[in-house]
Design a protein around this motif. Sequence first.
Motif, short mmCIF file in Angstrom:
data_model
loop_
_atom_site.label_atom_id
_atom_site.label_comp_id
_atom_site.label_asym_id
_atom_site.label_seq_id
_atom_site.Cartn_x
_atom_site.Cartn_y
_atom_site.Cartn_z
N GLN A 1 13.13 6.27 5.88
CA GLN A 1 12.04 5.69 6.66
C GLN A 1 11.33 4.59 5.88
OE1 GLN A 1 9.74 9.16 7.88
NE2 GLN A 1 10.95 9.38 9.75
N LEU A 2 11.17 4.79 4.58
CA LEU A 2 10.56 3.76 3.75
C LEU A 2 11.39 2.48 3.78
CD1 LEU A 2 8.54 2.64 1.75
CD2 LEU A 2 9.73 3.87 -0.08
N LYS A 3 12.71 2.61 3.75
CA LYS A 3 13.58 1.43 3.82
C LYS A 3 13.38 0.68 5.14
CE LYS A 3 17.17 3.22 0.73
NZ LYS A 3 18.59 3.68 0.60
N CYS A 4 13.23 1.42 6.23
CA CYS A 4 12.98 0.80 7.54
C CYS A 4 11.65 0.05 7.55
CB CYS A 4 12.98 1.86 8.64
SG CYS A 4 14.58 2.64 8.95
N ILE A 5 10.63 0.67 6.94
CA ILE A 5 9.31 0.04 6.88
C ILE A 5 9.38 -1.26 6.10
CG2 ILE A 5 6.97 0.30 5.94
CD1 ILE A 5 7.36 3.37 6.42
N ARG A 6 10.05 -1.23 4.97
CA ARG A 6 10.11 -2.42 4.12
C ARG A 6 10.93 -3.54 4.75
NH1 ARG A 6 10.74 0.56 -1.81
NH2 ARG A 6 8.50 0.69 -2.24
N LYS A 7 11.86 -3.21 5.62
CA LYS A 7 12.66 -4.24 6.29
C LYS A 7 11.87 -4.93 7.40
CE LYS A 7 17.27 -2.24 5.54
NZ LYS A 7 18.45 -1.60 6.20
N ASN A 8 10.80 -4.29 7.87
CA ASN A 8 10.01 -4.84 8.97
C ASN A 8 8.83 -5.64 8.39
OD1 ASN A 8 8.17 -5.18 11.20
ND2 ASN A 8 9.32 -3.58 12.27
N LYS A 9 8.83 -6.94 8.59
CA LYS A 9 7.84 -7.82 7.97
C LYS A 9 6.42 -7.58 8.49
CE LYS A 9 8.98 -11.55 11.26
NZ LYS A 9 7.95 -11.20 12.20
N ASN A 10 6.29 -6.82 9.59
CA ASN A 10 4.96 -6.56 10.15
C ASN A 10 4.20 -5.46 9.40
OD1 ASN A 10 4.81 -8.25 12.73
ND2 ASN A 10 6.80 -7.25 12.91
N TYR A 11 4.90 -4.71 8.53
CA TYR A 11 4.25 -3.60 7.83
C TYR A 11 3.92 -3.97 6.38
CZ TYR A 11 5.21 -0.56 11.77
OH TYR A 11 5.21 0.00 13.03
N SER A 12 2.82 -3.41 5.90
CA SER A 12 2.35 -3.70 4.54
C SER A 12 2.33 -2.47 3.64
CB SER A 12 0.93 -4.30 4.60
OG SER A 12 0.94 -5.50 5.32
N GLY A 13 3.00 -1.40 4.06
CA GLY A 13 3.04 -0.21 3.22
C GLY A 13 3.18 1.06 4.03
N PHE A 14 2.91 2.18 3.37
CA PHE A 14 3.06 3.50 4.00
C PHE A 14 2.04 4.46 3.40
CE2 PHE A 14 5.47 3.61 0.13
CZ PHE A 14 5.34 4.91 -0.36
N VAL A 15 1.74 5.52 4.15
CA VAL A 15 0.86 6.60 3.68
C VAL A 15 1.51 7.92 4.06
CG1 VAL A 15 -1.47 7.56 3.66
CG2 VAL A 15 -1.14 5.12 4.12
N VAL A 16 1.54 8.87 3.12
CA VAL A 16 2.21 10.16 3.33
C VAL A 16 1.19 11.26 3.59
CG1 VAL A 16 3.62 11.92 2.22
CG2 VAL A 16 4.21 9.50 1.93
N LEU B 1 0.86 -1.18 0.00
CA LEU B 1 0.00 0.00 0.00
C LEU B 1 0.90 1.23 0.00
CD1 LEU B 1 -3.18 0.54 2.15
CD2 LEU B 1 -1.66 2.42 1.54
N ARG B 2 0.81 2.03 -1.03
CA ARG B 2 1.58 3.27 -1.15
C ARG B 2 0.58 4.41 -1.23
NH1 ARG B 2 3.83 -0.26 -4.89
NH2 ARG B 2 3.04 0.95 -6.66
N GLY B 3 0.30 5.01 -0.09
CA GLY B 3 -0.82 5.94 -0.01
C GLY B 3 -0.45 7.39 0.20
N ILE B 4 -1.43 8.24 -0.08
CA ILE B 4 -1.30 9.68 0.14
C ILE B 4 -2.62 10.17 0.75
CG2 ILE B 4 -2.12 10.27 -2.19
CD1 ILE B 4 0.69 12.19 -0.46
N TRP B 5 -2.53 11.01 1.75
CA TRP B 5 -3.72 11.65 2.31
C TRP B 5 -4.00 12.94 1.56
CZ3 TRP B 5 -0.88 9.58 6.82
CH2 TRP B 5 -1.60 8.58 7.50
N ILE B 6 -5.24 13.10 1.10
CA ILE B 6 -5.70 14.36 0.50
C ILE B 6 -6.65 14.99 1.50
CG2 ILE B 6 -6.88 15.47 -1.44
CD1 ILE B 6 -6.06 13.09 -3.19
N SER B 7 -6.13 15.92 2.29
CA SER B 7 -6.91 16.51 3.37
C SER B 7 -7.73 17.69 2.88
CB SER B 7 -5.97 16.96 4.49
OG SER B 7 -5.41 18.23 4.18
#
Length: 484
Positions: free
Chosen positions: A447-462, A127-133
Motif C-alpha cells: 500500500q505504501l508503494k501505491c501511495i508513493r506512486k500517486n503524486k497527489n499524496y504526501s505521505g501516510f499515517v498508520v 509525512l510518515r505518521g503514527i496514531w497514538i490513541s
Amino acid sequence: MKKLIPLILIICLLLPSCQPSKTQFIAESTSANGSEEFTTASEYSSFEESTAYDSTEAVTAAVLPSFTANSITNTVSRVSSTAGVLNTAALSVSAPASTRAATAAPKPASPKTTAGTTKPAETQTELRGIWISCYDYISAAGKTRSEYKAETDKMFKSIAACGFNTAFVHMRAFSDAFYESDIYPYSSFVAGTEGASLPFDPFKVVLESAKKYGISVHGWINPFRVSTKNDPSLLSASNPAKKILDGGNSEGEVCILKNGIYYNPACVSNHKLILDGVREIIGKYDIDGIHIDDYFYPSTDKSIDSKQYSQYKASGGALSLAEWRRASVNSFVSSLYSTVKATNSNLTVSISPAAQIEKNKNELYADCALWLSSKGYADIIIPQIYFGFEHETLDFQSLLAEWAALPRNPQIKLVCGLAAYKCGKNDAYAGAGSAEWQENTDILARQLKCIRKNKNYSGFVVFSYKDLNRAACKTEIQNLKEAV
C-alpha cells in the motif's frame, strides 16, 4: 516644519491599522464499511464514497440553528479571542466558499519544532505518521515522573526506529484530557479513573520523549465524543458534559444515544467549549499541530438537533436538514482552523475523515470535498483507507484513487491512513477477501508503494502504535519498515 509635525501626527492616527495575515499547515478516526464496528483499540465505524460537494455554494448566515447574521457574528466573537479569528470565522459562516477561500488563509508558514525554532516546510518531506490513541496510551497512575519517562522514551524510540517522523497523539479522546487541564478532567486512560489527580503533567513527559527522538507531535482530539457508554453516572463531576446534564440539558447540548454520549454538533456553545480546549492546548504545549478525526454527527437520527433545526426553519431557513447539518459542521471546522492560526500561524491543522466520501457527507455531515478544495478548513486531510486490496466492495486502490481524483487546493495536503490494526486478523466485511490480512504479510508495504506512486499524496499515517509491537503484526511491520 514645527507646524507640520502636529498635522503629520494626526494623519498617522487616522491611517487604518493593518492586521497581519494568519495561516497554514499538517490526522485519525476510523473506518470499516457501514456495518463494521470495533470495540477495542479501534471502536470506530466508517463509511463510503461519493461525488464532490459544490465548493462554490454560498453558506448563508441563516444556516446555524436559530441565529440571525448578527447573532452568529456575536457568537463567533465570543468564541474567538482575537479579531483575526472573528474575521475568518465570520466569513466561514456568511460568505460564499469562493470568497472564503480567497481570504481565509493568505500565505503558508513553516511549522515550528518542539524547540520553538522553524524547520523546513513539510512539502519537502514525506509525512510518515503514527496514531497514538487512548488505547495505546501509557497510564501515569501510580508512576513517578521518571518511571513514566522511561516508558515514553521506549515508545518514541520504537516509533523512530520504524522510520516514522510524526505522531498524532490523543490529548482529548472523549470529554476528558491527557494533559493538565482547567476545562476537562484527566482521562481514565492516563489517570486510572476519570477526574483523578496526578503528581505531574503526563503530556509534558510525552513531548520530552518525542523531542528526544526527533518526532513531531500533533495534538489529537475527538471533537464531539463524550463517552462510548450511555450511562451519564459514569462521568466524573468535573466533566463538562456531566455539568450540562446535571443542569437540565435544556437546549439538548448533550445527546445520549445507544452507542454513547455526544455533544450536539448543532450547538454553538459546544463549539465554544471545544475551541476553548484547543486554545488551552496550544497555549500550554509546544506542539506542531492540532488534529481531529471523524467524530462529527454521531447519528442521522432527526431528534439529535430537532430543537435547533425547528428554530432555524421557523426563522425562515430553507436548507434541508442534511444541508443545514453540513453547514454547522463546516462552521465548526472553519472556526477551529481560525482559532489555531490566530494563536500560532505556524501550527498545522489536520483532519482524518472516514474512507468513504459519500458516507462522510451524508451520515457524518462532513463535507470533505469542500475542506480539501478550499482554504480555511485544514492543511492536511488524512482519509482512513483501512481496507485491503481484496475487499469486495471497498478495495484499497479504488478508494485511494477516488480521494486523489477530488479537486484539491495545492496548499492542502492529502495523506493516506493505513490499518495496521487489521494485520493478522479476519476482515469480516471484506467478502471473499476476508482472509487477506491473515494470508499476507506485506499489505502495508504494498500500500505504501501505491501511495508513493500517486503524486497527489504526501505521505501516510498508520493506525495505531500498539500494532508496531503486536506479535501477529511483526512481519507486516518489518516489511513496512523496510519499505519506508
